[in-house]
Design a protein around this motif. Structure first.
Motif, short mmCIF file in Angstrom:
data_model
loop_
_atom_site.label_atom_id
_atom_site.label_comp_id
_atom_site.label_asym_id
_atom_site.label_seq_id
_atom_site.Cartn_x
_atom_site.Cartn_y
_atom_site.Cartn_z
N LEU A 199 31.93 41.07 40.12
CA LEU A 199 33.07 41.72 40.08
C LEU A 199 34.52 41.29 39.55
O LEU A 199 35.59 41.78 39.54
CB LEU A 199 33.33 40.98 41.45
CG LEU A 199 34.17 42.30 42.66
CD1 LEU A 199 33.73 43.69 42.18
CD2 LEU A 199 34.72 41.93 44.09
N GLY A 200 34.45 39.76 38.95
CA GLY A 200 35.76 39.60 38.75
C GLY A 200 36.31 40.19 36.89
O GLY A 200 37.43 40.22 36.72
N ARG A 373 29.70 32.78 40.37
CA ARG A 373 30.17 33.13 39.54
C ARG A 373 30.36 34.38 39.47
O ARG A 373 29.87 34.99 39.38
CB ARG A 373 29.57 32.04 37.74
CG ARG A 373 29.13 30.86 38.83
CD ARG A 373 30.22 29.79 38.27
NE ARG A 373 29.55 28.39 38.54
CZ ARG A 373 29.47 27.60 38.06
NH1 ARG A 373 29.45 28.25 36.47
NH2 ARG A 373 29.12 26.14 37.32
N GLU A 374 31.42 34.05 38.07
CA GLU A 374 31.87 35.77 37.46
C GLU A 374 32.34 36.45 38.60
O GLU A 374 32.24 37.56 38.87
CB GLU A 374 31.06 36.48 37.16
CG GLU A 374 30.66 35.92 36.01
CD GLU A 374 29.68 36.21 35.03
OE1 GLU A 374 29.35 37.75 35.53
OE2 GLU A 374 29.35 35.82 33.70
N LEU A 375 33.25 36.01 40.04
CA LEU A 375 33.90 36.56 41.23
C LEU A 375 35.45 36.31 40.65
O LEU A 375 36.57 37.19 41.53
CB LEU A 375 34.19 36.42 42.30
CG LEU A 375 32.14 36.10 42.74
CD1 LEU A 375 32.03 35.82 43.85
CD2 LEU A 375 31.65 37.57 43.01
N GLY A 376 36.09 35.97 40.17
CA GLY A 376 37.02 36.37 39.49
C GLY A 376 38.23 36.10 41.11
O GLY A 376 37.97 35.02 41.34
N GLN A 377 39.37 36.14 41.14
CA GLN A 377 40.69 36.53 41.81
C GLN A 377 39.57 37.15 43.84
O GLN A 377 40.36 36.48 44.52
CB GLN A 377 41.50 37.54 42.14
CG GLN A 377 40.94 38.91 41.54
CD GLN A 377 42.09 40.27 41.43
OE1 GLN A 377 43.27 40.23 41.86
NE2 GLN A 377 42.24 41.67 40.70
N PHE A 378 38.53 37.76 43.38
CA PHE A 378 37.81 38.14 44.68
C PHE A 378 36.33 36.71 45.49
O PHE A 378 36.47 36.62 46.61
CB PHE A 378 36.94 38.88 44.28
CG PHE A 378 37.21 39.87 43.97
CD1 PHE A 378 38.35 41.04 44.74
CD2 PHE A 378 37.74 40.07 41.87
CE1 PHE A 378 39.07 41.87 43.91
CE2 PHE A 378 37.78 41.18 41.68
CZ PHE A 378 38.71 42.52 42.83
#
Length: 471
Positions: A199-200, A373-378
């Protein structure tokens, strides 16, 4: 015994790649890693982020490669292969691998199925390979070979005589699926889920749905698209369908094309009745979890979409077992049952794993969770949201990683087993807390290195509690 099937000849290699090859070689397999190279393989010297296959040209030939594909003149000269008849010289090895895949796909007269999804694509691909075996020879992606080199490698290894080819398709950034789907040219496209994985990088669930929909967009007018009936982004998936493509949805309602009824899930597995346009069948799985039942329904739906009665496929699935890291169960020292989900993680996949854990009889249910991993701001919100299913199932939880700290702090003290910065340190907290009769789920993104935690739990406690941080 060594494989004697001739996969590629000199004529085909030159025709596919436009490269130069002097020797009359016969290739039995295609490999990009000398550590797993087999006698008779074509070794392709790919250049990656951290390695260059050109360094291993001589090693590949000494290990029994029948041919090596390379483009770096200096490396070819250093290896002493400038005039070697076993050298397939091309302009670029990555383009050469893709050319092999396209060439073989153009020759292939069997049926091709492509599988993608935020969660469950590898397991569903493996289920489909198992279920298709009674109907003819199946060629499928190895492990999670689903990216820019995994897809063409799968196609380059495709035997012409196979009846079916199953290719897994992955992504973590926009624009990745369309070029892979163009290489695969699937007859059937299967999307397991639309969820928050990556999602990020993607920015929204709608963006993820649009990216997954690129697989459906690649289908021919005679093709069939399959997905769950309750899929997020369903409207976007439908919009991507080319004219003439049939959409089959799997679910529990009367409107589902592939309908699940009488579903029963226990610690020993699942059973249900499946209705498809090509016939009905009873399905029994020896592996537990409602998510595996849904994956099996999609796999059998794909068989029905091929025009086949799914009964033989359902019978083959009776003995299906998940791979290590993807739901495999085994015993740890001290009488602890491990539910190994260490390969990867997302919010939906952790919820599914927790549902499975709750089905298993135990003295206590425990979970060791590493960062998604790879969720960023979420990231913080996605991790904290996992507190609800953990509390629902009363699971004693151990966490590691900066993002999982937000989940750990959201849990009531009674469910806080321990927190550490990384998986190795977490082992020192978890191992002495385990008791005979416990069932332990271990799950996290690949970068969380939860496999290291499992490896330490398999050692005597005295070794684990003093494990060095670099282990």
């Amino acid at each position: 015994m060594p494989d004697t099937t001739i996969l590629w000849t000199r004529k085909d290699l030159q025709a596919a790649t436009g490269g130069q090859l002097a020797g009359d070689v016969k290739v039995h397999g295609v490999c990009i890693d000398t550590r797993i190279l087999k006698h008779g393989d074509l070794f392709i010297a790919l250049i990656g982020h951290n390695s260059d296959g050109h360094r291993y040209l001589r090693q590949a030939l000494e290990a029994g490669a029948s041919c090596v594909m390379a483009h770096d003149e200096a490396a070819i000269s250093t290896a002493g292969l400038t005039d070697d008849p076993r050298l397939l010289k091309v302009d670029d090895t990555m383009q050469g691998l893709e050319a092999l895949g396209r060439y073989r796909r153009a020759q292939f007269s069997g049926r091709v199925i492509a599988v993608t999804g935020s969660v469950g694509k590898t397991t569903t691909k493996n289920m489909l390979a198992t279920a298709l075996a009674p109907y003819g020879q199946v060629h499928a992606s190895v492990a999670s070979f689903n990216n820019h080199w995994g897809v063409p490698l799968t196609l380059a290894r495709l035997p012409e005589e196979a009846a079916f080819c199953i290719s897994e398709v992955g992504m973590n950034h926009p624009g990745e699926i369309a070029p892979l789907a163009a290489q695969i040219r699937p007859d059937i496209g299967l999307i397991t889920t639309i969820g928050s994985a990556h999602l990020g990088h993607m920015g929204s669930i709608d963006a993820i749905a649009d990216e997954k929909a690129a697989l459906f967009a690649a289908l021919p007018s005679s093709g069939t698209a399959l997905c769950p009936e309750a899929s997020q982004g369903l409207a976007r998936l439908k919009q991507a369908l080319p004219t003439g493509v049939s959409l089959w949805q799997a679910g529990v309602t009367t409107s589902a094309t592939i309908r699940i009824t009488d579903l029963t899930c226990t610690a020993d597995g699942s059973q249900f009745h499946l209705t498809t346009p090509r016939g009905d069948t009873d399905v029994r799985l020896a592996a537990p979890g409602p998510h595996l039942a849904r994956n099996a329904a999609l796999a059998l739906g794909a068989i029905a979409a091929l025009g086949l009665d799914p009964k033989a496929g359902a019978e083959a699935l009776r003995h299906f077992q998940p791979e290590a890291g993807r739901g495999q169960q085994r015993l740890l020292p001290g009488g602890i049952t491990l539910l190994d989900e260490s390969y990867n993680a997302s919010g939906p996949s952790i919820r599914a794993a927790l549902d499975t854990l709750a089905l298993m009889p135990a003295r206590r249910h425990l979970a060791a969770l590493g960062d998604i991993r790879e969720l960023g701001q979420f990231a913080e919100a996605e991790h904290r949201a996992l507190a609800e299913p953990l509390m629902k199932h009363d699971i004693l939880t151990f966490c590691c990683g900066p993002h999982m700290k937000s989940l750990y702090e959201a849990l009531p003290p009674s469910l806080q087993g321990g927190y550490a910065e990384n998986s190795v340190q977490l082992a020192s907290l978890l191992h002495p807390a385990l008791q005979k009769g416990d069932v332990l789920l271990v799950k996290g993104s690949l970068g969380s290195n939860m496999r290291a935690l499992i490896a330490l739990l398999e050692q005597p406690m005295s070794t684990t509690t003093h494990a060095p941080e670099s282990a």
